[in-house]
Structures are given as C-alpha cells and as structure tokens.
Design a protein around this motif. Structure first.
Motif, PDB file in Angstrom:
ATOM      1  N   ALA A  96       0.806  -1.221   0.000  1.00 10.14           N
ATOM      2  CA  ALA A  96       0.000   0.000   0.000  1.00 10.14           C
ATOM      3  C   ALA A  96       0.844   1.278   0.000  1.00 10.14           C
ATOM      4  N   ASP A  97       2.104   1.169   0.401  1.00 10.79           N
ATOM      5  CA  ASP A  97       2.945   2.350   0.591  1.00 10.79           C
ATOM      6  C   ASP A  97       3.862   2.556  -0.612  1.00 10.79           C
ATOM      7  N   PRO A  98       3.623   3.568  -1.441  1.00 14.91           N
ATOM      8  CA  PRO A  98       4.498   3.784  -2.604  1.00 14.91           C
ATOM      9  C   PRO A  98       5.956   4.004  -2.214  1.00 14.91           C
ATOM     10  N   ASP A  99       6.190   4.535  -1.012  1.00 15.07           N
ATOM     11  CA  ASP A  99       7.560   4.804  -0.578  1.00 15.07           C
ATOM     12  C   ASP A  99       8.332   3.529  -0.228  1.00 15.07           C
ATOM     13  N   SER A 100       7.632   2.384  -0.126  1.00 17.38           N
ATOM     14  CA  SER A 100       8.320   1.135   0.199  1.00 17.38           C
ATOM     15  C   SER A 100       9.107   0.600  -0.992  1.00 17.38           C
ATOM     16  N   GLY A 101       8.764   1.067  -2.195  1.00 13.94           N
ATOM     17  CA  GLY A 101       9.444   0.578  -3.378  1.00 13.94           C
ATOM     18  C   GLY A 101       8.876  -0.702  -3.948  1.00 13.94           C
ATOM     19  N   VAL A 102       7.673  -1.089  -3.494  1.00 15.59           N
ATOM     20  CA  VAL A 102       7.050  -2.300  -4.016  1.00 15.59           C
ATOM     21  C   VAL A 102       6.144  -1.956  -5.190  1.00 15.59           C
ATOM     22  N   LEU A 103       5.091  -1.223  -4.966  1.00 18.35           N
ATOM     23  CA  LEU A 103       4.178  -0.796  -6.022  1.00 18.35           C
ATOM     24  C   LEU A 103       4.002   0.716  -5.966  1.00 18.35           C
ATOM     25  N   PRO A 104       3.819   1.355  -7.106  1.00 19.66           N
ATOM     26  CA  PRO A 104       3.653   2.810  -7.115  1.00 19.66           C
ATOM     27  C   PRO A 104       2.243   3.212  -6.690  1.00 19.66           C
ATOM     28  N   ALA A 105       2.027   4.499  -6.567  1.00 16.03           N
ATOM     29  CA  ALA A 105       0.680   5.019  -6.338  1.00 16.03           C
ATOM     30  C   ALA A 105      -0.153   4.813  -7.594  1.00 16.03           C
ATOM     31  N   GLY A 106      -1.465   4.914  -7.429  1.00 15.46           N
ATOM     32  CA  GLY A 106      -2.358   4.776  -8.571  1.00 15.46           C
ATOM     33  C   GLY A 106      -2.872   3.359  -8.731  1.00 15.46           C
ATOM     34  N   THR A 107      -3.376   3.053  -9.913  1.00 16.47           N
ATOM     35  CA  THR A 107      -3.952   1.740 -10.187  1.00 16.47           C
ATOM     36  C   THR A 107      -2.846   0.703 -10.325  1.00 16.47           C
ATOM     37  N   VAL A 108      -2.939  -0.362  -9.537  1.00 15.88           N
ATOM     38  CA  VAL A 108      -1.930  -1.428  -9.548  1.00 15.88           C
ATOM     39  C   VAL A 108      -2.633  -2.779  -9.431  1.00 15.88           C
ATOM     40  N   THR A 109      -1.919  -3.838  -9.816  1.00 19.67           N
ATOM     41  CA  THR A 109      -2.467  -5.185  -9.778  1.00 19.67           C
ATOM     42  C   THR A 109      -1.541  -6.099  -8.994  1.00 19.67           C
ATOM     43  N   LEU A 110      -2.139  -7.009  -8.263  1.00 21.79           N
ATOM     44  CA  LEU A 110      -1.406  -7.991  -7.466  1.00 21.79           C
ATOM     45  C   LEU A 110      -1.874  -9.384  -7.829  1.00 21.79           C
ATOM     46  N   GLU A 111      -0.919 -10.263  -8.125  1.00 13.70           N
ATOM     47  CA  GLU A 111      -1.204 -11.683  -8.335  1.00 13.70           C
ATOM     48  C   GLU A 111      -0.724 -12.432  -7.094  1.00 13.70           C
ATOM     49  N   VAL A 112      -1.619 -13.133  -6.437  1.00 15.86           N
ATOM     50  CA  VAL A 112      -1.264 -13.873  -5.225  1.00 15.86           C
ATOM     51  C   VAL A 112      -2.135 -15.115  -5.150  1.00 15.86           C
ATOM     52  N   ALA A 113      -1.600 -16.176  -4.572  1.00 17.42           N
ATOM     53  CA  ALA A 113      -2.332 -17.435  -4.473  1.00 17.42           C
ATOM     54  C   ALA A 113      -3.625 -17.246  -3.689  1.00 17.42           C
ATOM     55  N   ARG A 114      -4.595 -18.077  -3.998  1.00 19.43           N
ATOM     56  CA  ARG A 114      -5.853 -18.024  -3.268  1.00 19.43           C
ATOM     57  C   ARG A 114      -5.658 -18.604  -1.863  1.00 19.43           C
ATOM     58  N   ASP A 115      -6.619 -18.331  -0.996  1.00 20.12           N
ATOM     59  CA  ASP A 115      -6.665 -18.897   0.350  1.00 20.12           C
ATOM     60  C   ASP A 115      -5.466 -18.524   1.206  1.00 20.12           C
ATOM     61  N   VAL A 116      -4.949 -17.307   1.027  1.00 18.90           N
ATOM     62  CA  VAL A 116      -3.941 -16.799   1.946  1.00 18.90           C
ATOM     63  C   VAL A 116      -4.556 -15.623   2.706  1.00 18.90           C
ATOM     64  N   LEU A 117      -4.058 -15.401   3.909  1.00 13.27           N
ATOM     65  CA  LEU A 117      -4.645 -14.393   4.792  1.00 13.27           C
ATOM     66  C   LEU A 117      -4.582 -12.993   4.199  1.00 13.27           C
ATOM     67  N   LEU A 118      -3.600 -12.740   3.376  1.00 17.50           N
ATOM     68  CA  LEU A 118      -3.451 -11.416   2.780  1.00 17.50           C
ATOM     69  C   LEU A 118      -4.728 -10.974   2.077  1.00 17.50           C
ATOM     70  N   HIS A 119      -5.482 -11.905   1.485  1.00 19.96           N
ATOM     71  CA  HIS A 119      -6.711 -11.532   0.789  1.00 19.96           C
ATOM     72  C   HIS A 119      -7.689 -10.819   1.722  1.00 19.96           C
ATOM     73  N   ASP A 120      -7.766 -11.242   2.971  1.00 20.63           N
ATOM     74  CA  ASP A 120      -8.692 -10.596   3.915  1.00 20.63           C
ATOM     75  C   ASP A 120      -8.322  -9.128   4.116  1.00 20.63           C
ATOM     76  N   LEU A 121      -7.034  -8.846   4.210  1.00 15.38           N
ATOM     77  CA  LEU A 121      -6.593  -7.461   4.399  1.00 15.38           C
ATOM     78  C   LEU A 121      -6.809  -6.641   3.133  1.00 15.38           C
ATOM     79  N   LEU A 122      -6.620  -7.266   1.978  1.00 17.92           N
ATOM     80  CA  LEU A 122      -6.889  -6.561   0.731  1.00 17.92           C
ATOM     81  C   LEU A 122      -8.371  -6.226   0.606  1.00 17.92           C
ATOM     82  N   ASP A 123      -9.242  -7.150   1.022  1.00 15.31           N
ATOM     83  CA  ASP A 123     -10.678  -6.868   1.019  1.00 15.31           C
ATOM     84  C   ASP A 123     -10.984  -5.655   1.898  1.00 15.31           C
ATOM     85  N   GLU A 124     -10.391  -5.618   3.076  1.00 16.08           N
ATOM     86  CA  GLU A 124     -10.625  -4.503   3.993  1.00 16.08           C
ATOM     87  C   GLU A 124     -10.145  -3.184   3.416  1.00 16.08           C
ATOM     88  N   ASN A 125      -9.100  -3.253   2.590  1.00 15.34           N
ATOM     89  CA  ASN A 125      -8.524  -2.041   2.015  1.00 15.34           C
ATOM     90  C   ASN A 125      -9.110  -1.680   0.652  1.00 15.34           C
TER      91      ASN A 125
END
Length: 291
Positions: A96-125
């Motif tokens: 979520a943080d552009p300053d981390s150097g992972v993904l920039p601000a704006g529209t971005v896409t993430l590919e991640v396996a199903r059934d991992v806890l991260l999905h719950d946090l992405l839903d919340e966000n």
C-alpha cells in the motif's frame, strides 16, 4: 521478529530462486514459480534483480515478489506462512505504501495465491477481484504422443527459436536478432539450469511452434512459459502437440506435474491446454487497487 523488505543483488538471486523452488510442492497453491523469474531474465540479470522484492524474517525468506510490470506484482508466500498475520499485515502495508518501493501510487495489480490471509486485508482495504485466470494442471501420469519432431534448443540453435517465437508473438524478420539476444540472456540465468526450450518441426520439416518449460527440481511441479505457434502453421493442432511435448519434457526432468495459468479470455489457449490433458483446477482472481 522484524520482517525485512529488500531488493536482492544479482549475486543473491540464485539462492532466492532455490528457496522459491522449494515452495513448489503439490500441496501448495499455485503461485509465482522460479521459471517466471527465469523467463523475466530475458531482460538481463540487473533488470531481474531490480524487479524482485524479498521479505525475510530472522534471516529466512518468507515471501518473494516479482514486478513483472511496474504496476504488477506477482507474489509467492512460503507454504508455512499463508495464514501468518504478522506477514500478511507487513505485506499489505508495504504493497500500500508507494515509498516502500514495491508498487507505485495509482492503479496497480497484485497476483497472489488463493486462500492466503493477505486476501482478507486486501478486502478490507478495498482491493477488487478481477481478471479470472484458469489454473491448469497436468498430473503427468499419462502423456499422449505429440507427433512432432522436437528439438531441444541450445546456444547454437537460438536463431531457430527466435524465428518461431518472434513470429508467434507478433514479430517480424527484423526483430529476430533482438529476440535471439533475449534467448541468450534468459538461458544464461540460474533458473535455466532447470529448463528446456523446445521447437517442434512438422512432417514437411517446418519449424512450427516453440515452448519453454521450467522445472523446480524432482518431486515438484513445473510450469509452461511461454508456448507459441508460428502464425503460418496455426489451426493444425500444433498448440496441443507442443503442450504434450512440454508435459513430456517436465516428466523427464522429474516434475510431479505441469501447471500453467492463462487468461480466461484466451479461449484458444485454454482449449489447446485442455486438448493436451491439462485440467482446470480453479480460477484465480487477480487483485486490483484503483487510483
């Protein structure tokens, strides 16, 4: 314990790929594979290292991501950490943080396996679920004959691969030198030690299709990335034949299964895989954060 995010050096990538390979078990969900980074290596070792992000805890790798595009992160999580709340929260924060150097601000896409806890946090966000990708699996228990003469490409035959692959993906004769240069780059990467690049020849001695397969070591699943048929030879079953050749190559390399993900909208590719004995396990939905 603190989870450390960093970008590895070129010298560190081989060790990270070994760890990523160890995550490719039949019990684990389909996710980023060493072959994905191996294929990205066509851009060169420095570019590959610059596109990788690692998360480590107490010196052990717990997640690894590839920026396949500046706004697309493909993520793998260690099998024992899929429900790890601390890691999920750290990943969500860094993504979520552009300053981390992972993904920039704006529209971005993430590919991640199903059934991992991260999905719950992405839903919340507020991350949307988009773009279904069928996850296709071949158990390699029985592989049909493919009917083509198969050539394993080495340095001396790279121009043959460049001719077929370039044409399959929309290039012309003037592009072949650049495509061949990309072959030499990815073939020089550490992941290629567990790969084979194949070209199929028909009965008229035409080079008609190509495929690259990436294993992760014996007892683990391998992937097909990429497969293409020369446009002058489409509609003759060569896609099915090359996918069968890919399955045979992975079986010879000790893989327990062959797997591939392809956009659900690409009905021709899905049909070619299914005709070769691949079966859809489920559809993975990518995650998107709109600007």
């Amino acid at each position: 314990m603190t989870i450390a995010l960093r970008t590895p050096t070129v010298a560190e990538l081989a060790a990270a790929l070994d760890v990523l390979a160890s995550w490719q078990t039949e019990e684990a969900p389909f996710q980023l594979h060493p072959g994905d980074i191996g294929w990205f290596w066509r851009h060169g070792p420095e570019a590959a290292a610059a596109a990788v992000r690692t998360w480590s805890r107490d010196g052990s790798l717990v997640a690894l991501g590839l920026l396949d595009e500046p706004d697309l992160l493909r993520l793998a999580i260690a099998p024992g950490a899929h429900q790890d709340h601390e890691l999920a929260q750290q990943l969500a924060d860094d993504i979520a943080d552009p300053d981390s150097g992972v993904l920039p601000a704006g529209t971005v896409t993430l590919e991640v396996a199903r059934d991992v806890l991260l999905h719950d946090l992405l839903d919340e966000n507020g991350w949307a679920r988009v773009d279904p990708w069928p996850i296709l699996h071949h158990d390699l228990a029985s592989v049909d004959e493919h009917g083509l003469r198969i050539q394993v490409i080495t340095e001396q035959e790279a121009s043959v691969w460049a001719h077929v692959h370039g044409a399959a993906w929309g290039g012309g004769p003037s592009d072949e030198a650049a495509v061949e240069a990309r072959w030499h780059r990815f073939a020089g990467g550490p992941a290629f030690a567990n790969a084979r690049c194949l070209v199929g020849w028909d009965q008229e001695d035409n080079a008609v299709a190509t495929v690259t397969v990436w294993a992760a070591g014996p007892g683990r699943h391998g992937i097909v990335e990429p497969m293409g048929v020369h446009p002058d030879h489409r509609g003759k079953g060569h896609g099915r034949a090359m996918n069968l050749a890919a399955a045979s190559a992975l079986l010879e390399m000790g893989s327990t299964s062959a797997m591939v993900a392809t956009p659900g909208s690409n009905v021709g590719a899905v049909a070619a895989y299914e005709a070769a004995g691949f079966r859809s396990l489920y559809e993975r939905l990518d995650r998107r954060r709109d600007s």
